[in-house]
Design an enzyme around this catalytic site. Structure first.
Site, PDB file in Angstrom:
ATOM      1  N   ARG A   1       0.843  -1.231   0.145  1.00  0.00           N
ATOM      2  CA  ARG A   1       0.015   0.057   0.054  1.00  0.00           C
ATOM      3  C   ARG A   1       0.756   1.138  -0.026  1.00  0.00           C
ATOM      4  NH1 ARG A   1      -4.191  -0.010   4.854  1.00  0.00           N
ATOM      5  NH2 ARG A   1      -5.061  -1.841   3.566  1.00  0.00           N
TER       6      ARG A   1
ATOM      7  N   ARG B   1      -2.081   6.418  10.095  1.00  0.00           N
ATOM      8  CA  ARG B   1      -2.277   5.731   8.577  1.00  0.00           C
ATOM      9  C   ARG B   1      -2.294   7.317   7.730  1.00  0.00           C
ATOM     10  NH1 ARG B   1      -4.520   0.762   8.252  1.00  0.00           N
ATOM     11  NH2 ARG B   1      -3.472  -0.567   9.906  1.00  0.00           N
TER      12      ARG B   1
ATOM     13  N   LYS C   1      -4.033   1.045  14.972  1.00  0.00           N
ATOM     14  CA  LYS C   1      -3.891   2.138  13.773  1.00  0.00           C
ATOM     15  C   LYS C   1      -4.688   3.246  14.213  1.00  0.00           C
ATOM     16  CE  LYS C   1      -6.552  -0.926  11.379  1.00  0.00           C
ATOM     17  NZ  LYS C   1      -7.379  -1.737  10.314  1.00  0.00           N
TER      18      LYS C   1
ATOM     19  N   LYS D   1      -6.513   6.957  12.360  1.00  0.00           N
ATOM     20  CA  LYS D   1      -6.998   7.521  10.964  1.00  0.00           C
ATOM     21  C   LYS D   1      -7.248   8.806  11.295  1.00  0.00           C
ATOM     22  CE  LYS D   1      -7.859   3.093   9.184  1.00  0.00           C
ATOM     23  NZ  LYS D   1      -9.063   2.075   8.621  1.00  0.00           N
TER      24      LYS D   1
ATOM     25  N   CYS E   1     -15.149  -3.486  -0.685  1.00  0.00           N
ATOM     26  CA  CYS E   1     -13.824  -3.681  -0.434  1.00  0.00           C
ATOM     27  C   CYS E   1     -13.354  -4.920  -1.225  1.00  0.00           C
ATOM     28  CB  CYS E   1     -13.815  -4.103   0.987  1.00  0.00           C
ATOM     29  SG  CYS E   1     -14.370  -5.815   1.631  1.00  0.00           S
TER      30      CYS E   1
ATOM     31  N   CYS F   1      -8.014 -10.738   0.569  1.00  0.00           N
ATOM     32  CA  CYS F   1      -7.859 -10.753   2.028  1.00  0.00           C
ATOM     33  C   CYS F   1      -8.128 -11.834   2.830  1.00  0.00           C
ATOM     34  CB  CYS F   1      -9.171  -9.640   2.424  1.00  0.00           C
ATOM     35  SG  CYS F   1      -9.239  -9.149   4.240  1.00  0.00           S
TER      36      CYS F   1
ATOM     37  N   CYS G   1     -16.651  -8.907   5.257  1.00  0.00           N
ATOM     38  CA  CYS G   1     -16.604  -9.445   6.628  1.00  0.00           C
ATOM     39  C   CYS G   1     -17.008  -7.907   7.493  1.00  0.00           C
ATOM     40  CB  CYS G   1     -15.317  -9.833   7.199  1.00  0.00           C
ATOM     41  SG  CYS G   1     -13.944  -8.628   7.668  1.00  0.00           S
TER      42      CYS G   1
ATOM     43  N   CYS H   1     -14.162  -1.942   5.779  1.00  0.00           N
ATOM     44  CA  CYS H   1     -13.376  -1.397   5.121  1.00  0.00           C
ATOM     45  C   CYS H   1     -13.946  -0.302   4.183  1.00  0.00           C
ATOM     46  CB  CYS H   1     -12.027  -2.260   4.424  1.00  0.00           C
ATOM     47  SG  CYS H   1     -11.211  -3.187   5.762  1.00  0.00           S
TER      48      CYS H   1
END
Ligand code: SRM
Ligand code: SF4
Length: 554
Positions: free
Chosen positions: A69, A138, A202, A204, A419, A425, A464, A468
């Protein structure tokens, strides 16, 4: 704060990594196609996720490859950088690029042997994968619309400055990917913001201009919205504690919108955001990663205590938050005026996947016209700074490649997000991106059948509950729950200001349209003039929507 003995295994791996070095350098030299378990954890901080192709695994082959990424603050790229990403996608990726829901670019299926070439080439062109993943700040998002007003330009500048300030300071990244040699000073190096264990999870950050919530500001750990007088930014409203992840199997985890905390003067903005990061660093849960996001600190403390802690860290009192008003949540698609001489063009990229004829078309436009390129939080692309008199040439090119103008697409497709899910994934339970065309066709058909053809409605699908593609804030959120079974959430808003309510949690993929039919019919019968589907579902509530499903009108 949790005690050392309670810490999760990932905390130990981070601490022993010597500021993100671990055994990456040594393992890069080994002929194996994969990295060890501990190294996989540390690689995430370098923007690299080791994955296996789950389709191949089903067929008995463990096909290792990495998702890499690239962090792109505010989604802004030069034409040269875009063309480099495009070239590298062929050289060391799977022949495509993927725009993420946080304005980044992802390469998929990169071989271990190609990682150093990929990362060092990106770096030589001022692009980095450092901190694109891992327990750090991030990519900082920002509304990418390039309108000439000074507020938007200032937000882009701030996003870039914050992003630079909050990057880890370790030299590990350069040693591993650029020099390939251990630096003698590694043991004495400081990580002033993050410390040896980095963040518990994380973090954001996103910037939204007044009224325009295209970045989904409430889903960030820290969201920033300027308070303006005319074209001058007087202060920023700081929101904290958003996050959408739910962990399957941990019932108490849940999506949460950020709370407005306070107003911050422009000169304190960066210090205030950094102070929020340190609150997370010091008080986030380091024993259970499922509860480690800042949102659980906020929930535990409440807004008042959080604001007081922030004030204590800044050594000053902060004014209450300004009232926020929103009138737009959609992406910046189609031809739009940028300034007196230039236009920009927002193109829809299905699930952010740039490949096939669309990729060829973008390459030709970017090579020929040299526009700025900006990725959006809706997984789309903006081409900026196009002289107004060259619009027709670009329209011709788009037609030649069969690329649709956004206005030619049904509204349900224009605003949809999915996603990646299967096959890359590792956490996916169901399909998302690959099933998206069928799911959208099914919803469109159902809308047509009940007389709501062309209804604008936001649909977001994930494989899931981790969220995302931000399904919980959409008008229709479709979330993979168990093998080929989805949960449906209704009543989120087209402005992403609310979390939808669970309507049903066991729908097969082929039955999603049918499951929504009664809610669409009730909407058709009882909506207020101009009311959006999400607002209607929120107003009548899921009980009424479920009741309508039981009565099942045709
Ligand atoms: Fe995400 C984990 C993809 C935006 C919440 N996310 C993952 C991983 C890395 C799977 C993993 O841990 O093994 C996925 C890689 C799949 C692949 O093959 O590419 C993944 N997340 C994505 C992207 C690519 C989805 C997309 O369609 O674009 C987005 C990359 C954004 C970026 O550039 O940084 C992406 N992820 C999000 C968002 C949306 C956002 O930030 O606006 C969320 C919800 C907001 C939030 O953070 O709460 C999100 N991803 C998660 C979570 C749940 C975190 C939690 O607090 O519970 C996980 C799981 C985890 O971290 O353990 C996750
Ligand atoms: Fe993977 Fe789940 Fe995120 Fe989709 S929502 S990319 S399946 S972690």
């Amino acid at each position: 704060m949790s005690t050392q003995s309670e810490r999760s295994s990932v905390e130990r791996v981070k601490e022993q990594s010597r500021h993100l070095r671990g055994a990456i350098l040594e393992e890069l030299e080994l002929p194996t196609p994969n990295f060890s378990k501990e190294t996989v954890q540390i690689l995430k901080f370098h923007g690299v996720y080791q994955q296996t192709d789950r389709d191949a695994r089903k067929a008995g082959v463990t096909g290792y490859g990495s998702m890499v990424r690239v962090g792109i603050p505010g989604g802004v790229l030069s034409p040269e950088q875009y063309l480099l990403l495009d070239r590298l996608a062929d050289e060391v990726g799977d022949g495509g690029l993927r725009i993420t829901t946080r304005q980044d670019a992802q390469f998929h299926r990169t071989r271990k042997a190609d990682l150093r070439y990929l990362i060092s080439t990106l770096n030589s062109n001022l692009l980095t994968t450092l901190a694109a993943c891992g327990d750090v700040v991030r990519n900082t998002t920002c509304c990418p619309a390039p309108h000439s007003d000074p507020v938007r330009a200032e937000l882009q500048r701030r996003a870039l400055a914050l992003s630079r300030r909050l990057k880890p300071k370790t030299r590990a990244y350069y040693e591993i990917w650029m020099d390939g040699e251990k630096a003698a000073a590694a043991e004495t190096e400081e990580e002033p913001l993050y410390g040896d264990c980095y963040l518990p999870r994380k973090f954001k950050i996103g910037f939204a201009p007044p009224g325009d919530n295209c970045i989904d500001v409430y889903s960030n750990d820290v969201g920033l919205v300027p308070v303006c007088r005319g074209e001058t930014i007087q202060a920023y409203t700081l929101l904290a504690g958003g996050g959408l992840g739910m962990s399957p199997g941990a019932k108490a985890t849940h999506p949460r919108l950020a709370d407005p905390i306070c107003t911050v003067p422009p000169e304190l903005l960066e210090d205030a955001v950094e102070a929020c990061v340190t609150i997370h660093r010091d008080y986030g849960n380091r024993s259970n990663r499922k509860f480690a996001r800042l949102k659980y600190v906020l929930e535990d403390w409440g807004v008042e205590r959080f604001r007081k802690e922030l004030e204590a860290r800044l050594g000053t009192e902060l004014a209450p938050p300004a009232k926020l008003e929103w009138n737009k949540g959609a992406d910046h698609l189609g031809w739009q005026r940028q300034d007196d001489t230039c236009l920009y063009l927002g193109l829809h990229v299905p699930s952010g996947r740039i490949r096939g004829p669309l990729r060829d078309c973008l390459r030709e436009i970017v090579s020929e016209f040299q526009p700025g390129v900006r990725f959006t939080c809706h997984q789309n692309v903006l081409l900026t700074g196009i002289p107004a008199d060259r619009r027709a040439e670009i329209d011709n090119l788009l037609r030649r490649y069969g690329a649709s103008m956004p206005s030619e697409l049904p509204p349900v497709i224009q605003e949809a997000l999915a996603c990646p899910a299967l096959p890359t994934c590792g956490l996916a339970i169901t399909e998302a991106e690959r099933a998206m065309p069928d799911i959208l066709a099914d919803i469109e058909r159902t809308l047509r059948e009940v007389g709501l053809d062309g209804l604008p409605v936001t649909v977001r699908v994930t494989g899931c509950p981790n969220g995302c593609a931000r399904p919980y804030t959409a008008e229709i959120g479709i979330v993979g729950q168990s093998v080929d079974m989805y949960a449906l959430y209704l009543g989120g808003s087209h402005l992403s200001l609310r979390i939808g309510a669970l309507f049903t949690d066991r729908v097969r993929r082929e039955e999603i349209g049918a499951a929504l039919r009664s809610a669409f019919v009730l909407f058709r019968e009882r909506r207020n003039p101009g009311e959006r589907f999400g607002d209607f579902c929120h107003r009548v509530g899921v009980a009424a929507l479920r009741g309508a499903a039981v009565e099942a009108p045709a």
